[in-house]
Design a protein around this motif. Structure first.
Motif, PDB file in Angstrom:
ATOM      1  N   VAL A 252      41.984  -9.843  47.166  1.00 33.26           N
ATOM      2  CA  VAL A 252      40.777  -9.568  48.138  1.00 33.26           C
ATOM      3  C   VAL A 252      40.620 -10.320  49.378  1.00 33.26           C
ATOM      4  CG1 VAL A 252      39.691  -8.768  45.921  1.00 33.26           C
ATOM      5  CG2 VAL A 252      39.312 -10.942  46.376  1.00 33.26           C
ATOM      6  N   GLY A 253      39.981  -9.815  49.997  1.00 27.20           N
ATOM      7  CA  GLY A 253      39.603 -10.541  51.348  1.00 27.20           C
ATOM      8  C   GLY A 253      38.439 -11.593  51.254  1.00 27.20           C
ATOM      9  N   ILE A 254      38.122 -12.316  52.183  1.00 28.73           N
ATOM     10  CA  ILE A 254      37.151 -13.331  52.057  1.00 28.73           C
ATOM     11  C   ILE A 254      35.661 -12.842  51.832  1.00 28.73           C
ATOM     12  CG2 ILE A 254      35.631 -14.825  53.354  1.00 28.73           C
ATOM     13  CD1 ILE A 254      38.337 -16.166  52.315  1.00 28.73           C
ATOM     14  N   ALA A 255      35.593 -11.597  52.797  1.00 27.19           N
ATOM     15  CA  ALA A 255      34.458 -10.969  52.810  1.00 27.19           C
ATOM     16  C   ALA A 255      34.151  -9.962  51.398  1.00 27.19           C
ATOM     17  CB  ALA A 255      34.224  -9.728  53.992  1.00 27.19           C
ATOM     18  N   GLU A 256      35.297  -9.451  50.915  1.00 28.07           N
ATOM     19  CA  GLU A 256      35.124  -8.773  49.555  1.00 28.07           C
ATOM     20  C   GLU A 256      34.461  -9.643  48.476  1.00 28.07           C
ATOM     21  OE1 GLU A 256      38.277  -5.263  50.344  1.00 28.07           O
ATOM     22  OE2 GLU A 256      38.893  -7.392  49.733  1.00 28.07           O
ATOM     23  N   ALA A 257      35.308 -10.969  48.540  1.00 36.19           N
ATOM     24  CA  ALA A 257      34.997 -12.249  47.424  1.00 36.19           C
ATOM     25  C   ALA A 257      33.537 -12.491  47.726  1.00 36.19           C
ATOM     26  CB  ALA A 257      35.759 -13.146  47.587  1.00 36.19           C
ATOM     27  N   ARG A 258      33.085 -12.675  48.866  1.00 38.57           N
ATOM     28  CA  ARG A 258      31.609 -13.040  49.255  1.00 38.57           C
ATOM     29  C   ARG A 258      30.830 -12.037  48.637  1.00 38.57           C
ATOM     30  NH1 ARG A 258      28.388 -13.852  54.179  1.00 38.57           N
ATOM     31  NH2 ARG A 258      27.084 -15.603  53.657  1.00 38.57           N
TER      32      ARG A 258
ATOM     33  N   ARG B 161      30.855   1.059  47.310  1.00 35.60           N
ATOM     34  CA  ARG B 161      32.057   1.631  47.581  1.00 35.60           C
ATOM     35  C   ARG B 161      32.961   0.410  47.857  1.00 35.60           C
ATOM     36  NH1 ARG B 161      30.133   6.113  50.596  1.00 35.60           N
ATOM     37  NH2 ARG B 161      31.546   5.249  52.429  1.00 35.60           N
ATOM     38  N   HIS B 162      32.682  -0.568  48.695  1.00 38.21           N
ATOM     39  CA  HIS B 162      33.555  -1.479  49.147  1.00 38.21           C
ATOM     40  C   HIS B 162      33.629  -2.535  47.931  1.00 38.21           C
ATOM     41  CE1 HIS B 162      33.218  -1.210  53.800  1.00 38.21           C
ATOM     42  NE2 HIS B 162      33.659  -0.292  53.502  1.00 38.21           N
ATOM     43  N   ARG B 163      32.451  -2.774  47.346  1.00 41.17           N
ATOM     44  CA  ARG B 163      32.698  -3.723  46.085  1.00 41.17           C
ATOM     45  C   ARG B 163      33.479  -2.972  44.823  1.00 41.17           C
ATOM     46  NH1 ARG B 163      27.241  -5.434  42.831  1.00 41.17           N
ATOM     47  NH2 ARG B 163      27.544  -3.286  42.168  1.00 41.17           N
ATOM     48  N   ALA B 164      33.337  -1.830  44.684  1.00 39.66           N
ATOM     49  CA  ALA B 164      34.049  -1.252  43.661  1.00 39.66           C
ATOM     50  C   ALA B 164      35.586  -1.116  43.931  1.00 39.66           C
ATOM     51  CB  ALA B 164      33.500   0.336  43.541  1.00 39.66           C
ATOM     52  N   ALA B 165      35.712  -0.864  45.063  1.00 42.99           N
ATOM     53  CA  ALA B 165      37.353  -0.875  45.530  1.00 42.99           C
ATOM     54  C   ALA B 165      37.894  -2.434  45.277  1.00 42.99           C
ATOM     55  CB  ALA B 165      37.628  -0.651  47.019  1.00 42.99           C
ATOM     56  N   ALA B 166      37.126  -3.636  45.858  1.00 41.03           N
ATOM     57  CA  ALA B 166      37.578  -4.809  45.783  1.00 41.03           C
ATOM     58  C   ALA B 166      37.623  -5.290  44.291  1.00 41.03           C
ATOM     59  CB  ALA B 166      36.490  -5.650  46.466  1.00 41.03           C
ATOM     60  N   GLU B 167      36.551  -4.794  43.385  1.00 39.57           N
ATOM     61  CA  GLU B 167      36.635  -5.124  41.789  1.00 39.57           C
ATOM     62  C   GLU B 167      37.839  -4.335  41.097  1.00 39.57           C
ATOM     63  OE1 GLU B 167      32.560  -4.052  40.634  1.00 39.57           O
ATOM     64  OE2 GLU B 167      31.982  -6.407  41.228  1.00 39.57           O
ATOM     65  N   GLN B 168      38.316  -3.494  41.601  1.00 42.55           N
ATOM     66  CA  GLN B 168      39.242  -2.590  40.987  1.00 42.55           C
ATOM     67  C   GLN B 168      40.584  -3.369  41.492  1.00 42.55           C
ATOM     68  OE1 GLN B 168      39.416   0.114  38.891  1.00 42.55           O
ATOM     69  NE2 GLN B 168      41.663  -0.330  38.850  1.00 42.55           N
ATOM     70  N   HIS B 169      40.821  -3.823  42.456  1.00 42.37           N
ATOM     71  CA  HIS B 169      41.776  -4.752  42.832  1.00 42.37           C
ATOM     72  C   HIS B 169      41.890  -6.014  41.959  1.00 42.37           C
ATOM     73  CE1 HIS B 169      42.059  -2.509  47.227  1.00 42.37           C
ATOM     74  NE2 HIS B 169      42.563  -1.960  46.205  1.00 42.37           N
ATOM     75  N   LEU B 170      40.912  -6.566  41.952  1.00 40.06           N
ATOM     76  CA  LEU B 170      40.846  -8.072  41.095  1.00 40.06           C
ATOM     77  C   LEU B 170      41.234  -7.688  39.863  1.00 40.06           C
ATOM     78  CD1 LEU B 170      40.062 -10.826  41.514  1.00 40.06           C
ATOM     79  CD2 LEU B 170      37.562 -10.389  41.069  1.00 40.06           C
ATOM     80  N   SER B 171      40.463  -6.511  39.195  1.00 42.31           N
ATOM     81  CA  SER B 171      40.793  -6.193  37.751  1.00 42.31           C
ATOM     82  C   SER B 171      42.251  -5.968  37.532  1.00 42.31           C
ATOM     83  CB  SER B 171      40.168  -4.803  37.164  1.00 42.31           C
ATOM     84  OG  SER B 171      40.160  -4.551  35.995  1.00 42.31           O
ATOM     85  N   THR B 172      42.778  -5.195  38.509  1.00 39.49           N
ATOM     86  CA  THR B 172      44.224  -5.007  38.150  1.00 39.49           C
ATOM     87  C   THR B 172      44.975  -6.162  38.279  1.00 39.49           C
ATOM     88  OG1 THR B 172      43.824  -2.992  39.154  1.00 39.49           O
ATOM     89  CG2 THR B 172      46.131  -3.753  39.186  1.00 39.49           C
ATOM     90  N   HIS B 173      44.786  -6.972  39.314  1.00 35.89           N
ATOM     91  CA  HIS B 173      45.417  -8.303  39.379  1.00 35.89           C
ATOM     92  C   HIS B 173      45.433  -9.109  38.237  1.00 35.89           C
ATOM     93  CE1 HIS B 173      46.902 -12.040  41.155  1.00 35.89           C
ATOM     94  NE2 HIS B 173      45.786 -12.539  40.962  1.00 35.89           N
ATOM     95  N   LEU B 174      44.010  -9.309  37.541  1.00 39.47           N
ATOM     96  CA  LEU B 174      43.935 -10.197  36.314  1.00 39.47           C
ATOM     97  C   LEU B 174      44.497  -9.453  35.347  1.00 39.47           C
ATOM     98  CD1 LEU B 174      40.224 -10.736  36.485  1.00 39.47           C
ATOM     99  CD2 LEU B 174      42.197 -12.260  37.235  1.00 39.47           C
ATOM    100  N   ARG B 175      44.688  -8.135  34.950  1.00 38.81           N
ATOM    101  CA  ARG B 175      45.653  -7.657  34.022  1.00 38.81           C
ATOM    102  C   ARG B 175      46.922  -7.874  34.153  1.00 38.81           C
ATOM    103  NH1 ARG B 175      41.956  -2.965  34.717  1.00 38.81           N
ATOM    104  NH2 ARG B 175      43.519  -2.008  35.894  1.00 38.81           N
TER     105      ARG B 175
END
Length: 276
Positions: A222-228, A256-270
Motif C-alpha cells: 500500500v502507499g503512504i497515503a493509503e496507510a494513513r 472506495r480507496h480504503r476498501a481497495a487498499a485493505e483488499q491489497h493488505l488482506s491479500t498480502h497478509l494471507r
C-alpha cells in the motif's frame, strides 16, 4: 447577474451529492429549454450568413457555434449576445450561457492532467462554477467573450489539480514521518508504554496494527497515503468526512480507496501466512 452563478452552484451541488456528472446535469437542463413546447431560441443570423429561418433553438444554435465552418466574427458576436442576455435577463439565459461552453469545457477537461484521487465530478463542478462567475463579470464588449470564459475555466481546473497534488504531497510527507517512527518502534522494549503515554486506546493491539501498516508500506503493498487513511479512520476512529474534506474528494470515493487498499493488505497478509 448574481442569480446566474447561484443557479449553477445549486445545480452542481445537487448532482455532486447524488454522484451524477455536473456537465451531464447541465446538459439535461439545457436540452429541456431547447425542446420545450416553446423552445428557447436565438437569432439565426448570428451564426448563419443566409439563415433559412429567423431563429434557432438554443441546442441547434450551439451546434452551429461549435461548427468549424463558423467564422471567428460570428462566434464573437454570438457570445456577446448570449452573455448580454445572461447579464441583463437572468435565468434561463444564465444556464444557456454556461451550457454554450460545454463543448469546449469537455476538451479542456480531456487535456487536464488530473490526479487520480481527484474526482472528475469535482473538476467539472469547478469548471462550471468558473464559467458562471465569468459570465456574470465579463465585459460583453471585450474582443472575445467566449475565450474569456474558457480561460477562466482552464485556470480554475488547473488550480484545483495543482492544489490536489500539493495536498497529496503534504499528506505523503507527514505520513512517511509518522509511519517511519512507528516502524522504528518495531521490536523495541517499551513500545506498549510509549503508546499508553500517548493516550492510544488498546495500545498493544494498535501498535501491532501500525507496525503491519508500516511493513506493508515498505513492501510496496500500500502507499503512504493509503496507510494513513486506514490508520486514521480504522485505528484512530477519525470521521471519514474529515479526511474527505482535507483531500478534496467525496466520502464515497474515499471509502472506495480504503476498501481497495485493505483488499491489497488482506491479500498480502494471507500470502504471508501461507509462507510461514
Amino acid at each position: 447577474m448574481h442569480h446566474t452563478a447561484r443557479t449553477v452552484h445549486r445545480r452542481v451541488a445537487c448532482v455532486r451529492s447524488s454522484g451524477r456528472s455536473p456537465l451531464g446535469a447541465l446538459e439535461e437542463a439545457f436540452l429541456a429549454l431547447a425542446t420545450a413546447a416553446s423552445p428557447l431560441t436565438l437569432p439565426a443570423h448570428l451564426v448563419c450568413d443566409e439563415p433559412e429561418q429567423p431563429a434557432l433553438p438554443v441546442d441547434q444554435f450551439r451546434a452551429r457555434l461549435a461548427h468549424p465552418a463558423t467564422s471567428s466574427a460570428q462566434r464573437e458576436r454570438s457570445w456577446r449576445e448570449v452573455v448580454r442576455r445572461a447579464q441583463q435577463l437572468g435565468e434561463p439565459w444564465g444556464t444557456v450561457a454556461v451550457a454554450m461552453a460545454v463543448p469546449v469545457l469537455r476538451r479542456v477537461l480531456a487535456r487536464l492532467a488530473r490526479p487520480a484521487h481527484l474526482e472528475r465530478a469535482e473538476v467539472e463542478q469547478e469548471a462550471l462554477a468558473a464559467v458562471a462567475v465569468a459570465v456574470r463579470s465579463v465585459d460583453v464588449d471585450a474582443a472575445d467573450v467566449g475565450r474569456e470564459l474558457f480561460a477562466a475555466a482552464d485556470r480554475a481546473v488547473h488550480r484545483l489539480a495543482y492544489a490536489a497534488r500539493r495536498q497529496a504531497a503534504r499528506e505523503a510527507g507527514s505520513a512517511a514521518v509518522r509511519l517511519g517512527r512507528l516502524a522504528r518502534l518495531e521490536g523495541r522494549p517499551g513500545c506498549r508504554e510509549a503508546a499508553d503515554a500517548a493516550g492510544v486506546a488498546d495500545a498493544g493491539r494498535q501498535e501491532d496494527e501500525y507496525t503491519v501498516l508500516a511493513r506493508a508500506v515498505r513492501a510496496g503493498v500500500v502507499g503512504i497515503a493509503e496507510a494513513r487513511l486506514i490508520a486514521r479512520t480504522r485505528l484512530e476512529r477519525e470521521p471519514m468526512q474529515r479526511l474527505a474534506d482535507e483531500r478534496g474528494v467525496s466520502v464515497r470515493q474515499l471509502y472506495r480507496h480504503r476498501a481497495a487498499a485493505e483488499q491489497h493488505l488482506s491479500t498480502h497478509l494471507r500470502e504471508q501466512l501461507r509462507e510461514q
